[in-house]
Each structure stands twice: as C-alpha cells, then as structure tokens.
Motif scaffolding. Structure first.
Motif, PDB file in Angstrom:
ATOM      1  N   MET A   1     -41.886  13.247  -4.851  1.00 52.67           N
ATOM      2  CA  MET A   1     -41.566  12.062  -5.691  1.00 52.67           C
ATOM      3  C   MET A   1     -41.707  12.883  -7.191  1.00 52.67           C
ATOM      4  O   MET A   1     -41.279  12.108  -8.181  1.00 52.67           O
ATOM      5  CB  MET A   1     -42.811  11.206  -5.796  1.00 52.67           C
ATOM      6  CG  MET A   1     -42.512   9.909  -4.566  1.00 52.67           C
ATOM      7  SD  MET A   1     -41.160   9.236  -4.587  1.00 52.67           S
ATOM      8  CE  MET A   1     -41.087   8.104  -5.975  1.00 52.67           C
TER       9      MET A   1
ATOM     10  N   LEU B   1     -34.220  10.144 -19.256  1.00 50.52           N
ATOM     11  CA  LEU B   1     -34.393   8.991 -20.015  1.00 50.52           C
ATOM     12  C   LEU B   1     -35.058   9.275 -21.291  1.00 50.52           C
ATOM     13  O   LEU B   1     -34.662   8.508 -22.228  1.00 50.52           O
ATOM     14  CB  LEU B   1     -35.585   8.004 -19.219  1.00 50.52           C
ATOM     15  CG  LEU B   1     -35.107   7.269 -17.865  1.00 50.52           C
ATOM     16  CD1 LEU B   1     -36.084   6.801 -17.033  1.00 50.52           C
ATOM     17  CD2 LEU B   1     -33.838   6.345 -18.063  1.00 50.52           C
TER      18      LEU B   1
ATOM     19  N   LEU C   1     -35.583  11.411   5.816  1.00 53.17           N
ATOM     20  CA  LEU C   1     -34.852  10.276   6.458  1.00 53.17           C
ATOM     21  C   LEU C   1     -33.541   9.830   5.751  1.00 53.17           C
ATOM     22  O   LEU C   1     -33.499   9.932   4.758  1.00 53.17           O
ATOM     23  CB  LEU C   1     -35.629   9.130   6.777  1.00 53.17           C
ATOM     24  CG  LEU C   1     -37.060   9.245   7.321  1.00 53.17           C
ATOM     25  CD1 LEU C   1     -37.891   7.927   7.216  1.00 53.17           C
ATOM     26  CD2 LEU C   1     -37.014   9.762   8.772  1.00 53.17           C
ATOM     27  N   PRO C   2     -32.499   9.472   6.788  1.00 52.71           N
ATOM     28  CA  PRO C   2     -31.298   9.185   6.094  1.00 52.71           C
ATOM     29  C   PRO C   2     -31.471   7.955   5.333  1.00 52.71           C
ATOM     30  O   PRO C   2     -32.205   6.790   5.371  1.00 52.71           O
ATOM     31  CB  PRO C   2     -30.483   8.478   7.217  1.00 52.71           C
ATOM     32  CG  PRO C   2     -31.152   9.281   8.404  1.00 52.71           C
ATOM     33  CD  PRO C   2     -32.373   9.493   8.174  1.00 52.71           C
ATOM     34  N   GLY C   3     -31.036   7.902   4.070  1.00 49.28           N
ATOM     35  CA  GLY C   3     -31.027   6.808   3.052  1.00 49.28           C
ATOM     36  C   GLY C   3     -32.481   6.876   2.167  1.00 49.28           C
ATOM     37  O   GLY C   3     -32.607   6.067   1.232  1.00 49.28           O
ATOM     38  N   GLU C   4     -33.445   7.798   2.519  1.00 52.17           N
ATOM     39  CA  GLU C   4     -34.650   7.762   1.940  1.00 52.17           C
ATOM     40  C   GLU C   4     -34.662   8.344   0.479  1.00 52.17           C
ATOM     41  O   GLU C   4     -35.320   7.958  -0.278  1.00 52.17           O
ATOM     42  CB  GLU C   4     -35.606   8.737   2.696  1.00 52.17           C
ATOM     43  CG  GLU C   4     -37.172   8.446   2.261  1.00 52.17           C
ATOM     44  CD  GLU C   4     -38.061   9.545   2.886  1.00 52.17           C
ATOM     45  OE1 GLU C   4     -37.653  10.203   3.784  1.00 52.17           O
ATOM     46  OE2 GLU C   4     -39.267   9.516   2.416  1.00 52.17           O
TER      47      GLU C   4
ATOM     48  N   VAL D   1     -34.167   5.703  -2.065  1.00 51.26           N
ATOM     49  CA  VAL D   1     -35.260   4.987  -2.344  1.00 51.26           C
ATOM     50  C   VAL D   1     -35.980   5.667  -3.360  1.00 51.26           C
ATOM     51  O   VAL D   1     -36.945   5.124  -4.196  1.00 51.26           O
ATOM     52  CB  VAL D   1     -35.905   4.637  -1.067  1.00 51.26           C
ATOM     53  CG1 VAL D   1     -37.205   3.766  -1.072  1.00 51.26           C
ATOM     54  CG2 VAL D   1     -35.006   3.869  -0.122  1.00 51.26           C
ATOM     55  N   ARG D   2     -36.344   6.789  -2.968  1.00 49.38           N
ATOM     56  CA  ARG D   2     -37.301   7.692  -3.785  1.00 49.38           C
ATOM     57  C   ARG D   2     -36.626   7.858  -5.254  1.00 49.38           C
ATOM     58  O   ARG D   2     -37.432   7.557  -6.146  1.00 49.38           O
ATOM     59  CB  ARG D   2     -37.367   9.242  -3.135  1.00 49.38           C
ATOM     60  CG  ARG D   2     -38.522   9.351  -1.773  1.00 49.38           C
ATOM     61  CD  ARG D   2     -38.296  10.634  -1.317  1.00 49.38           C
ATOM     62  NE  ARG D   2     -39.424  10.703  -0.195  1.00 49.38           N
ATOM     63  CZ  ARG D   2     -40.822  11.138  -0.286  1.00 49.38           C
ATOM     64  NH1 ARG D   2     -40.850  11.632  -1.792  1.00 49.38           N
ATOM     65  NH2 ARG D   2     -41.361  11.213   0.403  1.00 49.38           N
TER      66      ARG D   2
ATOM     67  N   GLY E   1     -37.210   4.665  -7.008  1.00 47.04           N
ATOM     68  CA  GLY E   1     -38.575   4.343  -7.368  1.00 47.04           C
ATOM     69  C   GLY E   1     -39.311   5.178  -8.265  1.00 47.04           C
ATOM     70  O   GLY E   1     -39.806   4.980  -9.421  1.00 47.04           O
TER      71      GLY E   1
ATOM     72  N   SER F   1     -37.683   4.597 -11.914  1.00 48.75           N
ATOM     73  CA  SER F   1     -38.362   3.307 -12.368  1.00 48.75           C
ATOM     74  C   SER F   1     -39.484   3.608 -12.979  1.00 48.75           C
ATOM     75  O   SER F   1     -39.827   3.167 -14.072  1.00 48.75           O
ATOM     76  CB  SER F   1     -38.451   2.214 -11.349  1.00 48.75           C
ATOM     77  OG  SER F   1     -37.181   1.888 -10.915  1.00 48.75           O
ATOM     78  N   LEU F   2     -40.448   4.150 -12.223  1.00 43.66           N
ATOM     79  CA  LEU F   2     -41.606   4.576 -12.543  1.00 43.66           C
ATOM     80  C   LEU F   2     -41.789   5.399 -13.833  1.00 43.66           C
ATOM     81  O   LEU F   2     -42.676   5.406 -14.869  1.00 43.66           O
ATOM     82  CB  LEU F   2     -42.534   5.137 -11.547  1.00 43.66           C
ATOM     83  CG  LEU F   2     -43.075   4.603 -10.365  1.00 43.66           C
ATOM     84  CD1 LEU F   2     -43.690   5.363  -9.397  1.00 43.66           C
ATOM     85  CD2 LEU F   2     -43.964   3.268 -10.766  1.00 43.66           C
TER      86      LEU F   2
ATOM     87  N   GLY G   1     -39.441   5.645 -16.141  1.00 45.83           N
ATOM     88  CA  GLY G   1     -38.813   4.724 -17.216  1.00 45.83           C
ATOM     89  C   GLY G   1     -40.095   3.844 -17.962  1.00 45.83           C
ATOM     90  O   GLY G   1     -40.254   3.665 -18.974  1.00 45.83           O
ATOM     91  N   ILE G   2     -40.741   3.127 -17.060  1.00 47.26           N
ATOM     92  CA  ILE G   2     -42.097   2.415 -17.212  1.00 47.26           C
ATOM     93  C   ILE G   2     -43.092   3.241 -18.054  1.00 47.26           C
ATOM     94  O   ILE G   2     -43.407   2.689 -19.236  1.00 47.26           O
ATOM     95  CB  ILE G   2     -42.701   1.725 -16.228  1.00 47.26           C
ATOM     96  CG1 ILE G   2     -41.746   0.736 -15.773  1.00 47.26           C
ATOM     97  CG2 ILE G   2     -44.081   0.963 -16.502  1.00 47.26           C
ATOM     98  CD1 ILE G   2     -42.113  -0.068 -14.481  1.00 47.26           C
TER      99      ILE G   2
ATOM    100  N   LEU H   1     -42.438   5.925 -19.622  1.00 49.04           N
ATOM    101  CA  LEU H   1     -41.695   6.443 -20.988  1.00 49.04           C
ATOM    102  C   LEU H   1     -41.848   5.347 -22.039  1.00 49.04           C
ATOM    103  O   LEU H   1     -42.249   5.640 -23.153  1.00 49.04           O
ATOM    104  CB  LEU H   1     -40.332   6.821 -20.959  1.00 49.04           C
ATOM    105  CG  LEU H   1     -39.655   7.141 -21.912  1.00 49.04           C
ATOM    106  CD1 LEU H   1     -40.172   8.367 -22.742  1.00 49.04           C
ATOM    107  CD2 LEU H   1     -38.080   7.480 -21.685  1.00 49.04           C
ATOM    108  N   VAL H   2     -41.453   3.906 -21.497  1.00 46.39           N
ATOM    109  CA  VAL H   2     -41.579   2.993 -22.611  1.00 46.39           C
ATOM    110  C   VAL H   2     -42.965   2.889 -22.932  1.00 46.39           C
ATOM    111  O   VAL H   2     -43.333   2.378 -24.136  1.00 46.39           O
ATOM    112  CB  VAL H   2     -41.043   1.750 -21.774  1.00 46.39           C
ATOM    113  CG1 VAL H   2     -41.394   0.534 -22.833  1.00 46.39           C
ATOM    114  CG2 VAL H   2     -39.548   1.985 -21.699  1.00 46.39           C
TER     115      VAL H   2
END
Lengths: 522, 104
Positions: B1, B12, B56-59, B62-63, B66, B69-70, B72-73, B75-76
């Motif tokens: 992550m 960002l 995993l396929p698609g992981e 998602v990572r 996620g 977004s974290l 960004g929060i 940073l703000v």
C-alpha cells in the motif's frame, strides 16, 4: 440551458438533504459497525483470550474435527466445518442433527474445536466481531425486517451519492479545501472532503452492499424460474443436490487426503467443508476454497463421495453475471485483502462514517437561525445526532468492556454483552437529552474516550494478555487491538475537546459570518 | 500500500499546488508552471497505479483507489492545518524553475 441546470441542482440538493437526513442515523450506525467488521475475526480472537493460535493445516484441522464429530454425531444429517486460517484460531463446527422423537429438528450449538486435537476448547461464550457484522445489515431486528430496512437505507445512500455529485458544482475547485472554525462552511468542507475523496469507496460499498442482498430484495426472478431456492443454487453455484441417505452404513473416507486433493484442484487453501449423510453409502464431502484466494467471494468447490473418496463433481466455471456478483460481494466484505489493504478499507469506512456524520450535523447547522428558537424538527435532529454519532461509540466500547467484566463462565453471557451495548447506548442517548446540546456532545465524546481508554486497562487486569505482556511476548494481535483502542480514545477525546472549547474565528467579511454550532448551542 | 499512498500523495500535492485556491502558498506559479505541475501530478497518479502491486486479478485497482483516497484525505487534513509547510516542496520547485527561466 442556463434556466434548466439550476433547477436540476436545486432538486438534487433537496433530494440529497432529505434522503441523507431520513436514512442518516441508520447509515451512520451501519457504516461504523460495518467498518469494525473488517476486523471481525480479530475482534472475535480478542474477545476469546483463552484461545491461543495453533498451527494446523486445513487438512489436519478437517481430520481432527471429523474425528471429534464421529464420536459425538456419527448419525447426523450434515456437518458444517469452517476451517481455521491465519486470522482465526479455532475450527468451528455446526451439526445438523436428525429430527427428535417428536419429529421436530434438534438444534445443536456451534462447537469450537482445537485445530490440532479436535477437542472442544473452553472459551468464554461471545458473539465476538460477528455481532458488529450482523448488526450492520440486520440492525438487531427480526428477519427479514432488519435487512429490508438496511436495504432501503442503502438505496437512499446511493441516491444521496448521485444527487450529491450533481449538486456539488465546485467539486474540482473545492477538491483540496477544508477550512476550520468557520461554522457551516467548515461542516460543508468536511462533508465534501470525506465524500469526494472517498467517492470510489462510498459508491462501491453502497452498491455492492445492495447487490449482496439483491436476491432477498427481489426474489421473484428466482421464484419464477426455479421450483426451490436450492435448484437455483445448484444451477448457478454448483451446490450438490441434497441427496437422501441410502440407509446402508459405509465408513467415511479419510478427510485429510480429500481436503489436500481439493486444494490442489481448486488452486488455493480450503476454507470450509460440508459432509452430508456421514457414514452412509450416499455420503458426500464438499470442500470449498477459501474466499481469500480471489476477489470473487463465491469460492469454487469440489464434491467427493464420502464412502470411497471418488470425485463426484466440481462447481461450474461461473458465468459473467455470477462472477460479477461474486466480485461485488468480495469487494464489499474484503476477505481477500491483506492487512495493509484491510486497514485502508477500515480508514475509508471511518471516512464514510465521518461523511454521514458531518452531513447530519450540516443539516442541523444549515437550518438553525441565530435569532430564532430552534423549531421542533431541528431539536429532534440535534438530539438524534448526539444519540447516534456520540453515543453509539460509547455503546460499542461497552460491548467490548462487558466481554472482560462479565464472568467468563456466566450463563447467557453472550446475550449480556450485546444487551450491554444497547443499554449503554440507549441510556447515554436519553441522559444526553437532559444536558445542554453543546455539553451533551462534549460529555458523550469524553465518556466514549474514557470507555475506549479503559479497554486496554481492563484487559490487562482481567487477562494475562495485557498490552505490556503482549508486546513483550510478540502477541501482535492483542497489542495492536489495545493500541487501536487507545487511538480511538484519543480521537474521541479530541472530538470532545473540540466540541467543548473551539469557537469560531472572527470572520473577515460580513458575508462569511455564518452561525456556528458552537455559537448557537452555547 | 505504500506505493499508491506515497506516489498518490506527491501527485495530488502537485495538483494541489497548481490549484487556484492554493497558488499563494505554492509560491505563485505562473500559468505555464501550473499546467506543468498539473500534468506532473496526473503522471504521478498514473505511475502510482502501475507501481501498485496486486497479487490477485483486480486487486491492483482496489489498492490504488484505496491508497490514493487515503493519501488525498491525509493531504487535505495537512493542507488545512499547515498549507505553507506542506507546499514547501512545490514552492522550491517553482522557485528553481522561475530562476531557470530568468537565466535563460
């Protein structure tokens, strides 16, 4: 064009405000308990401190569990065995007993077994993390009403997300904007930041939550096309037909090799198995792959003859629709996620709770007039906001504290733990009505902070797995749990301090001088 | 992550530095510099996606979502408390660039 857009925005703003308000309190509770559920197995482990992790392969755990069941329920109809993994320390077994002499089905309690020996383990009775998980979509209401209510709220949430995006005309300009101590503007900024930056998560978790229970909300397509729900399961998921027992005894084939073979065929560790008609010539053993091996939570399975270990069937490759539904469920429950991603899910869940909470507070702040006495609806919203946003965390802490304070051998202690949460939550909510609004916020947050801070203390006093010993002994889970409780306590303490002490900074211009919650509530 | 959070944060940050609202704290970059910063920010976000591991396929998606977004929060929250300190790297880059332009 210019005359149409403002109308649309205003309509969407109206929808956003009212849908968010009506469903907001339930959504906040769903978000908060659902967020805690990302650590469901870990919470359960913490709530059963008597259990220590023991290293056993799925095949070993299956063998030991079946050996125990052969002694206690050899003539059962079915055995459901959930195997341990890196996050669970025990094998969990449920027996479907034959009907009693009166023809009524006999209920057997879930058994918790040692994965290595198969012996029942002595641990305190608790619902563990399962309580938060169940609450977040059943709301402690009888089936199916809780799920229906959760579904209606989820639909409201989805509509609020869409209408919120349409309403928010400065979505990019305000992307990095969070202004403190500016009253209504601050609440709006906080609501926007948590909503916009977490938008992928919020949209995903709401939509996938709805889709997860879609067969319950809309059962008619299945009812119209299949005689029994099981027929649908057999056709779509390859669930083996429920065959009647042949009535001819036949010893059950060794389970360990079957589990090992299934893991090889399924390409991942086994998560659970179902044994039907054990010790009968028509016995079957179905092994399901662990849900952690794929984003698709609908794990494939293989079925064997229980009498001779012969492979009978394998679940069909899922079609696009079934695979999509499985991935949506997987995205929602996040069983596939490693610890770092799970923490990311957890933090985004907290951001979602903050988004709903700030939205509820924003509604109240927007409708308050500095010179007017609050109308009844506003007073109701204010009190409900305190009752849910500030009192629910206190109730959740009470649930965890009750786990340590109710004697481990007390009868019905699992129900007592759950009751403690609701009594504490309800009492705090009611008593807060006796206090001025601003003090109610500050005091309930402070009580919540104290309760969460007390959890590691009470844990250290009542078990041998306190924080210091956990750190010294490398007991990562218990140490992390206690540290997390202290972090939540700090967060609630900060919220209490802000509620009690922080006022509004004098506005530079007259038009920015919006009323604040603090100013009005004081 | 760490990849999506770290690269996402820097990306960002560059986009924030190019924003109209934060131009003062970012050292007052000119229009060209702001466009460049915005492009660099988006490039970093794209790089964050490809740097994100996923067993995993698609992981990976998602990572990535996620993690960003974290980031960004976080940073703000930081920008809301100490905007000048957070945007100091952006000011440094803008200052160097402006100096280079003057020399040319």
């Amino acid at each position: 064009m210019s005359t149409g857009n403002p109308g649309l925005r205003q309509s969407m703003a109206w929808i956003h405000g009212w849908l968010g308000l009506i469903a907001g309190w339930i959504l906040f509770a769903m978000f908060l308990t659902g967020t805690a559920s990302y650590f469901r197995p870990e919470i359960t482990q913490w709530m059963q401190p008597e259990l220590r992790p023991s290293v056993a392969t799925p095949a070993q755990a299956a063998e030991s569990a079946v050996a125990h069941l052969q002694r206690t329920g050899a003539d059962d109809i079915q055995w459901f065995i959930t195997l341990p993994d890196a996050r669970t320390v025990a094998t969990r077994v449920f027996e479907q007993k034959k009907p009693g002499p009166d023809g009524k089905p006999q209920r057997a309690p879930e058994l918790v077994l040692d994965p290595l020996t198969g012996a029942p383990v002595q641990a305190r009775e608790t619902r563990g993390g399962e309580h938060f998980y169940r609450f977040h979509f059943q709301l402690q209401l009888p089936h199916p009403w809780g799920r229906w209510l959760a579904g209606v709220c989820a639909i409201f949430m989805l509509a609020a997300i869409i209408s919120g995006v349409v309403t928010h005309k400065r979505i990019f300009a305000d992307f990095f904007t969070l202004r403190w101590r500016k009253g209504q503007r601050s609440w709006l900024d906080a609501h926007n930041v948590t909503a916009v930056l977490g938008l992928p998560y919020h949209a995903m978790i709401t939509y996938t939550g709805l889709v997860t229970l879609v067969a319950m909300y809309m059962p008619w397509p299945i009812a119209a096309n299949y005689a029994e729900p099981h027929d649908f399961g057999a056709a779509v998921y390859g669930i083996p037909a429920e065959r009647e027992a042949a009535g001819r005894p036949a010893p059950l084939a060794p389970i360990g090799p079957l589990v090992a073979d299934a893991e090889r065929r399924l390409g991942g560790p086994a998560g659970r198995l179902v044994v039907r008609n054990p010790n009968d010539a028509a016995a079957t053993v179905t092994v399901y792959r662990s849900g952690k091996a794929s984003l698709n939570a609908r794990a494939p399975s293989v079925s064997y003859s229980g009498a001779d270990g012969r492979l009978i069937s394998r679940s069909p490759e899922p079609g696009a629709a079934v695979a999509t539904a499985g991935v949506m469920l997987g995205l929602h429950i996040a069983h596939f996620s490693a610890p770092a991603l799970r923490w990311a899910y957890f933090l985004m869940g907290l951001a979602g709770s903050a988004m709903v909470g700030t939205g509820l507070i924003l509604w109240a702040v927007k409708h308050r007039r500095p010179d007017a006495r609050p109308f009844f609806g506003l007073r109701l919203v204010d009190r409900l906001n305190v009752a849910v946003i500030a009192a629910l965390p206190l109730g959740m802490a009470g649930y965890l504290l009750a786990n340590r304070l109710v004697p481990a051998a007390a009868a019905g202690r699992a129900e007592t733990e759950v009751a403690t949460m609701y009594w504490l939550w309800g009492a705090a909510a009611l008593l807060s009505c006796l206090r001025p609004l601003r003090r109610a916020w500050a005091e309930l947050f402070a009580l919540g902070a104290l309760a969460f801070a007390a959890i590691p203390v009470v844990n250290a006093l009542t078990t041998e797995r306190g924080l210091a010993r956990s750190i010294a002994g490398g007991d990562t889970l218990f140490a992390a749990f206690d540290v997390a409780m202290l972090a939540v306590a700090l967060l609630l303490g900060f919220a209490s301090w802000r509620s009690a002490h922080v006022g509004v900074r004098p506005a530079r211009r007259a038009r920015t001088a919006l009323p604040t919650v603090e100013a009005v509530n004081a | 992550m760490l990849e999506p959070v770290g690269l996402g944060f820097v990306g960002l940050l560059a986009i924030a530095g190019a924003s109209h609202r934060l131009r003062g704290e970012a050292g007052g970059p000119g229009e060209r510099a702001r466009r460049l910063m915005r492009a660099a920010g988006w490039a970093l976000l794209i790089a964050a996606y490809f740097a994100t591991p996923g067993a995993l396929p698609g992981e990976r998606a998602v990572r990535f979502l996620g993690g960003v977004s974290l980031a960004g929060i976080a940073l703000v929250l930081l920008l809301s408390a100490r905007p000048r300190a957070v945007l100091a790297p952006v000011r440094w880059v803008v200052g160097r660039r402006e100096t280079g332009v003057v020399r040319r």
